[in-house]
Write a protein that holds these residues in place. Structure first.
Motif, PDB file in Angstrom:
ATOM      1  N   ARG A  60       0.837  -1.202   0.000  1.00 57.36           N
ATOM      2  CA  ARG A  60       0.000   0.000   0.000  1.00 57.36           C
ATOM      3  C   ARG A  60       0.874   1.255   0.000  1.00 57.36           C
ATOM      4  O   ARG A  60       1.970   1.269   0.538  1.00 57.36           O
ATOM      5  N   THR A  61       0.361   2.332  -0.575  1.00 59.53           N
ATOM      6  CA  THR A  61       1.040   3.624  -0.546  1.00 59.53           C
ATOM      7  C   THR A  61       0.805   4.267   0.818  1.00 59.53           C
ATOM      8  O   THR A  61      -0.312   4.237   1.340  1.00 59.53           O
ATOM      9  N   ALA A  62       1.845   4.827   1.398  1.00 64.69           N
ATOM     10  CA  ALA A  62       1.740   5.480   2.704  1.00 64.69           C
ATOM     11  C   ALA A  62       0.711   6.603   2.663  1.00 64.69           C
ATOM     12  O   ALA A  62       0.569   7.307   1.660  1.00 64.69           O
ATOM     13  N   GLY A  63      -0.017   6.736   3.769  1.00 64.79           N
ATOM     14  CA  GLY A  63      -0.956   7.839   3.910  1.00 64.79           C
ATOM     15  C   GLY A  63      -2.249   7.685   3.160  1.00 64.79           C
ATOM     16  O   GLY A  63      -2.914   8.684   2.872  1.00 64.79           O
ATOM     17  N   SER A  71      -0.561  12.625   8.806  1.00 58.53           N
ATOM     18  CA  SER A  71       0.259  13.835   8.752  1.00 58.53           C
ATOM     19  C   SER A  71       0.565  14.132   7.283  1.00 58.53           C
ATOM     20  O   SER A  71       0.557  13.236   6.436  1.00 58.53           O
ATOM     21  N   ASP A  72       0.834  15.392   6.995  1.00 55.50           N
ATOM     22  CA  ASP A  72       1.250  15.763   5.637  1.00 55.50           C
ATOM     23  C   ASP A  72       2.520  15.008   5.257  1.00 55.50           C
ATOM     24  O   ASP A  72       2.685  14.600   4.106  1.00 55.50           O
ATOM     25  N   ALA A  73       3.405  14.830   6.229  1.00 55.64           N
ATOM     26  CA  ALA A  73       4.662  14.115   5.960  1.00 55.64           C
ATOM     27  C   ALA A  73       4.386  12.713   5.446  1.00 55.64           C
ATOM     28  O   ALA A  73       5.024  12.254   4.489  1.00 55.64           O
ATOM     29  N   ASN A  74       3.454  12.033   6.056  1.00 57.64           N
ATOM     30  CA  ASN A  74       3.137  10.666   5.645  1.00 57.64           C
ATOM     31  C   ASN A  74       2.434  10.664   4.285  1.00 57.64           C
ATOM     32  O   ASN A  74       2.801   9.894   3.397  1.00 57.64           O
ATOM     33  N   LYS A  75       1.442  11.537   4.138  1.00 63.39           N
ATOM     34  CA  LYS A  75       0.692  11.592   2.874  1.00 63.39           C
ATOM     35  C   LYS A  75       1.582  11.945   1.693  1.00 63.39           C
ATOM     36  O   LYS A  75       1.361  11.467   0.587  1.00 63.39           O
ATOM     37  N   ASN A  76       2.579  12.782   1.923  1.00 61.46           N
ATOM     38  CA  ASN A  76       3.421  13.270   0.837  1.00 61.46           C
ATOM     39  C   ASN A  76       4.771  12.568   0.742  1.00 61.46           C
ATOM     40  O   ASN A  76       5.638  13.007  -0.011  1.00 61.46           O
ATOM     41  N   SER A  77       4.929  11.479   1.469  1.00 60.56           N
ATOM     42  CA  SER A  77       6.233  10.797   1.519  1.00 60.56           C
ATOM     43  C   SER A  77       6.594  10.072   0.228  1.00 60.56           C
ATOM     44  O   SER A  77       7.768   9.860  -0.052  1.00 60.56           O
ATOM     45  N   GLY A  78       5.585   9.651  -0.530  1.00 63.16           N
ATOM     46  CA  GLY A  78       5.853   8.874  -1.732  1.00 63.16           C
ATOM     47  C   GLY A  78       6.275   7.438  -1.439  1.00 63.16           C
ATOM     48  O   GLY A  78       6.665   6.709  -2.347  1.00 63.16           O
ATOM     49  N   VAL A  79       6.158   7.024  -0.190  1.00 61.71           N
ATOM     50  CA  VAL A  79       6.582   5.681   0.218  1.00 61.71           C
ATOM     51  C   VAL A  79       5.503   4.658  -0.123  1.00 61.71           C
ATOM     52  O   VAL A  79       4.318   4.885   0.100  1.00 61.71           O
ATOM     53  N   THR A  80       5.949   3.545  -0.693  1.00 62.55           N
ATOM     54  CA  THR A  80       5.090   2.369  -0.834  1.00 62.55           C
ATOM     55  C   THR A  80       5.603   1.361   0.171  1.00 62.55           C
ATOM     56  O   THR A  80       6.808   1.102   0.247  1.00 62.55           O
ATOM     57  N   TRP A  81       4.696   0.804   0.950  1.00 60.78           N
ATOM     58  CA  TRP A  81       5.082  -0.094   2.038  1.00 60.78           C
ATOM     59  C   TRP A  81       5.464  -1.475   1.529  1.00 60.78           C
ATOM     60  O   TRP A  81       4.743  -2.438   1.701  1.00 60.78           O
ATOM     61  N   THR A 100       6.293  12.414  10.772  1.00 59.24           N
ATOM     62  CA  THR A 100       5.211  11.461  10.982  1.00 59.24           C
ATOM     63  C   THR A 100       4.571  11.681  12.354  1.00 59.24           C
ATOM     64  O   THR A 100       5.234  12.160  13.284  1.00 59.24           O
ATOM     65  N   LYS A 101       3.292  11.344  12.478  1.00 52.85           N
ATOM     66  CA  LYS A 101       2.609  11.433  13.769  1.00 52.85           C
ATOM     67  C   LYS A 101       2.957  10.250  14.672  1.00 52.85           C
ATOM     68  O   LYS A 101       2.710  10.305  15.866  1.00 52.85           O
ATOM     69  N   MET A 102       3.518   9.214  14.109  1.00 53.59           N
ATOM     70  CA  MET A 102       3.797   8.018  14.899  1.00 53.59           C
ATOM     71  C   MET A 102       4.877   8.335  15.931  1.00 53.59           C
ATOM     72  O   MET A 102       5.997   8.718  15.587  1.00 53.59           O
ATOM     73  N   ILE A 103       4.528   8.129  17.209  1.00 54.09           N
ATOM     74  CA  ILE A 103       5.472   8.451  18.280  1.00 54.09           C
ATOM     75  C   ILE A 103       6.282   7.243  18.736  1.00 54.09           C
ATOM     76  O   ILE A 103       7.235   7.394  19.484  1.00 54.09           O
ATOM     77  N   PHE A 104       5.911   6.057  18.269  1.00 55.84           N
ATOM     78  CA  PHE A 104       6.656   4.848  18.625  1.00 55.84           C
ATOM     79  C   PHE A 104       8.102   4.999  18.162  1.00 55.84           C
ATOM     80  O   PHE A 104       8.351   5.372  17.016  1.00 55.84           O
ATOM     81  N   PRO A 105       9.077   4.710  19.035  1.00 56.62           N
ATOM     82  CA  PRO A 105      10.478   4.942  18.666  1.00 56.62           C
ATOM     83  C   PRO A 105      11.059   3.929  17.688  1.00 56.62           C
ATOM     84  O   PRO A 105      12.101   4.178  17.094  1.00 56.62           O
TER      85      PRO A 105
END
Length: 130
Positions: A60-63, A71-81, A100-105
């Motif tokens: 899947r494509t991120a975001g 987050s805009d960062a995730n939506k606009n990352s261009g990353v495919t998982w 990213t909004k993900m706070i998990f380290p």
């Protein structure tokens, strides 16, 4: 047994055990996923929570999971998982997608990352476990 035969036999043993040691284990990944369950759901009937549902994430494509506010960062990352992107992200989410909004380290052990990816890969977009 000659020395040459012994060396060849030993080489086969080492090569064979390396493949087993590096194998992904979805059952162990399910245990690692318990860390993720605080924020994510997966499988049939999974819903967005603190984080998006992870059903069908591999490929899947991120975001893009429906109904989740990324987050805009995730939506606009261009990353495919794919597996490589997931490995990077699960190791250090903020390094892979700054903002990213993900706070998990992240997961420090490569083995845990491989196993949780094996677990995630079992679930198709329909939520069914293969």
């Amino acid at each position: 047994m000659t020395n040459l035969q012994a060396y060849v036999f030993a080489a086969f043993l080492v090569a064979g055990s390396a493949g087993v040691a590096g194998a992904q284990d979805a059952a162990l990944g399910e245990k690692v996923f318990l860390k993720c369950k605080a924020c994510h759901q997966i499988g049939e009937g999974a819903k967005n929570a603190v984080g998006p549902a992870l059903t069908g994430i591999v490929g899947r494509t991120a975001g893009t999971y429906p109904g989740y506010t990324y987050s805009d960062a995730n939506k606009n990352s261009g990353v495919t998982w794919d597996v490589a992107a997931l490995k990077d992200y699960l190791k250090n989410p903020r390094a892979k997608i700054p903002g990213t909004k993900m706070i998990f380290p992240g997961l420090p052990k490569d083995e845990d990352i491989d196993n949780v990816i094996a677990y995630l890969k079992q679930f198709g977009a329909d939520g069914k476990k293969s």
